[in-house]
Write a protein that holds these residues in place. Structure first.
Motif, PDB file in Angstrom:
ATOM      1  N   ARG A 224      43.611  43.049  37.554  1.00 24.85           N
ATOM      2  CA  ARG A 224      43.745  44.298  36.800  1.00 24.85           C
ATOM      3  C   ARG A 224      42.846  45.384  37.381  1.00 24.85           C
ATOM      4  NH1 ARG A 224      44.200  40.519  32.277  1.00 24.85           N
ATOM      5  NH2 ARG A 224      41.935  40.565  32.047  1.00 24.85           N
ATOM      6  N   ASN A 227      44.458  46.817  40.583  1.00 26.32           N
ATOM      7  CA  ASN A 227      45.622  47.617  40.215  1.00 26.32           C
ATOM      8  C   ASN A 227      45.189  48.992  39.723  1.00 26.32           C
ATOM      9  OD1 ASN A 227      48.686  46.398  39.758  1.00 26.32           O
ATOM     10  ND2 ASN A 227      47.127  44.819  40.117  1.00 26.32           N
ATOM     11  N   GLU A 228      44.185  48.994  38.878  1.00 22.02           N
ATOM     12  CA  GLU A 228      43.698  50.267  38.351  1.00 22.02           C
ATOM     13  C   GLU A 228      43.142  51.140  39.474  1.00 22.02           C
ATOM     14  OE1 GLU A 228      40.788  52.006  34.848  1.00 22.02           O
ATOM     15  OE2 GLU A 228      40.363  50.023  35.682  1.00 22.02           O
ATOM     16  N   ALA A 231      45.905  52.718  41.462  1.00 20.80           N
ATOM     17  CA  ALA A 231      46.521  53.806  40.700  1.00 20.80           C
ATOM     18  C   ALA A 231      45.615  55.035  40.683  1.00 20.80           C
ATOM     19  CB  ALA A 231      46.814  53.346  39.273  1.00 20.80           C
ATOM     20  N   THR A 238      51.939  51.768  42.674  1.00 23.04           N
ATOM     21  CA  THR A 238      51.060  51.130  41.696  1.00 23.04           C
ATOM     22  C   THR A 238      50.941  51.959  40.430  1.00 23.04           C
ATOM     23  OG1 THR A 238      49.815  50.124  43.491  1.00 23.04           O
ATOM     24  CG2 THR A 238      48.779  50.119  41.338  1.00 23.04           C
ATOM     25  N   TYR A 242      51.230  50.164  37.016  1.00 22.85           N
ATOM     26  CA  TYR A 242      50.076  50.246  36.117  1.00 22.85           C
ATOM     27  C   TYR A 242      50.465  50.934  34.809  1.00 22.85           C
ATOM     28  CZ  TYR A 242      45.293  51.524  34.639  1.00 22.85           C
ATOM     29  OH  TYR A 242      44.118  51.691  33.932  1.00 22.85           O
ATOM     30  N   ASP A 245      52.526  48.579  32.761  1.00 25.36           N
ATOM     31  CA  ASP A 245      51.687  47.528  32.179  1.00 25.36           C
ATOM     32  C   ASP A 245      50.905  48.042  30.978  1.00 25.36           C
ATOM     33  OD1 ASP A 245      52.446  45.542  33.992  1.00 25.36           O
ATOM     34  OD2 ASP A 245      50.926  46.144  35.447  1.00 25.36           O
ATOM     35  N   LEU A 246      50.354  49.265  31.087  1.00 30.57           N
ATOM     36  CA  LEU A 246      49.582  49.822  29.975  1.00 30.57           C
ATOM     37  C   LEU A 246      50.461  50.051  28.751  1.00 30.57           C
ATOM     38  CD1 LEU A 246      47.302  52.438  31.770  1.00 30.57           C
ATOM     39  CD2 LEU A 246      46.597  50.251  30.793  1.00 30.57           C
ATOM     40  N   TYR A 253      50.464  41.131  32.426  1.00 37.78           N
ATOM     41  CA  TYR A 253      49.181  40.815  33.040  1.00 37.78           C
ATOM     42  C   TYR A 253      47.988  41.021  32.112  1.00 37.78           C
ATOM     43  CZ  TYR A 253      52.226  41.137  37.084  1.00 37.78           C
ATOM     44  OH  TYR A 253      53.266  40.969  37.970  1.00 37.78           O
ATOM     45  N   PHE A 255      47.021  43.708  30.314  1.00 38.92           N
ATOM     46  CA  PHE A 255      46.370  45.019  30.205  1.00 38.92           C
ATOM     47  C   PHE A 255      46.314  45.431  28.738  1.00 38.92           C
ATOM     48  CE2 PHE A 255      47.638  45.203  34.644  1.00 38.92           C
ATOM     49  CZ  PHE A 255      46.616  45.927  35.240  1.00 38.92           C
ATOM     50  N   GLY A 262      50.090  55.029  29.496  1.00 39.54           N
ATOM     51  CA  GLY A 262      51.160  54.359  30.214  1.00 39.54           C
ATOM     52  C   GLY A 262      52.359  55.269  30.417  1.00 39.54           C
TER      53      GLY A 262
END
Length: 324
Positions: A224, A227-228, A231, A238, A242, A245-246, A253, A255, A262
């Motif tokens: 995580r 990924n952040e 981004a 990404t 990301y 995911d948010l 994953y 988040f 998001g």
């Protein structure tokens, strides 16, 4: 986002230029906009902006204009060659390499190239003559250019060891694909080592590669985190993942749910307007996220996207400086 990662992403996006002092503020803005569009894989849109700075004599703009023209036409036409040569005349090594690698120049196909035109080997030799002394003195980028010129892996290893993030990425890719000689369990360690070094140096593609390695090891916190970071650096692919995911669309994953952020991140990708092929995915994803939001939340998310754009590096796919 750490200042180091922000700075590295910005340098990778715009590159170093010794000619900025020669440009007016309007020409600088045009150049910067052109490079942003180029890195968003919008070569046609980038061309008029890059032309402004290229005609003012900026070698980096000349190089990226040549790249844009070649991408648009799918071959080295006379206009692209003109701008590569203009950049090469100001010692742009990347332009020399592209001129040296060109095998489908239209005049070559017609067998009517000017008699005084440099041959491919001459451009490559000139680039080598300029890069080698710098490489011998430990310049990491010059070492990477020597690798590009010679395909000698020792130069790639030297550049990676000297801290060149893109060299570190390609060294890791090579090891992952079977280059080098390792004991079985040592290969994966080397791959992880160099992707991690490159990620820490600010290269988003390595951030995602290293994140995948951590995920395979069950390190979801590490996955995580990177990924952040990718981004935050503006890596468009990404940003999409990301943001999804948010918004828990889907929640794969772990988040923490942040549906405003998001939606905002996915919404921000509308700016690409088809660049990089993400538009269909964005248009499909946004209604799914919006279905879980109130109208007020959607407005808030759109304002969040505007603020994000002002405080983070431009969206980019981080294409290779030397395209093929």
């Amino acid at each position: 986002m750490s200042p180091r990662v922000f700075l590295a992403a910005f340098i990778l996006l715009l590159g170093a230029s010794n000619a900025w002092a020669q440009l007016t503020s309007e020409q600088k803005l045009a150049k910067d906009r052109g490079i942003v569009l180029f890195n968003q894989l919008k070569a046609v849109s980038a061309t008029p902006f890059l032309t402004v700075a290229a005609e003012a004599g900026d070698p980096e703009a000349q190089y990226f204009l040549a790249e844009s023209l070649r991408a648009k036409n799918h071959y080295m036409n006379s206009e692209a060659r003109h701008w590569y040569e203009a950049a090469a005349a100001q010692n742009d090594l990347y332009a020399m390499i592209q001129l040296g690698r060109s095998k489908n120049d239209i005049c070559d196909l017609k067998n009517d190239c000017p008699a005084n035109e440099k041959k491919a080997a001459e451009w490559l030799n000139q680039a080598r003559d300029l890069a080698k002394p710098k490489a011998d003195l430990g310049d990491a980028e010059a070492m990477f250019i020597m690798y590009e010129l010679t395909l000698d892996d020792s130069w790639l290893e030297k550049s990676a060891s000297a801290g060149h993030a893109i060299a570190q990425y390609w060294l890791a890719v090579g090891y992952k694909q079977g280059d080098g000689v390792f004991l079985p369990w040592k290969r994966s360690e080397a791959v992880a080592k160099w992707f991690k070094a490159s990620a820490e140096g600010g290269y988003p593609k390595s951030m995602m590669e290293y994140a995948a390695i951590l995920y395979e090891k069950g390190d979801l916190d590490g996955f995580r985190h990177w990924n952040e970071q990718a981004a935050l650096a503006g890596y468009a692919s990404t940003v999409y993942g990301y943001g999804s995911d948010l918004a828990h669309e889907p929640d794969t994953y772990g988040f923490p749910l942040d549906i405003i952020k998001g939606y905002a991140l996915v919404y921000s990708l509308k700016e690409l307007d088809g660049g990089g092929g993400l538009q269909a995915r964005v248009e499909s994803k946004l209604p799914k996220i919006a279905a879980k939001m109130t109208p007020e939340q959607i407005v808030e998310a759109q304002l969040f996207a505007q603020k994000w754009k002002l405080t983070h590096p431009p969206l980019s796919f981080f294409p290779d400086r030397l395209s093929h």
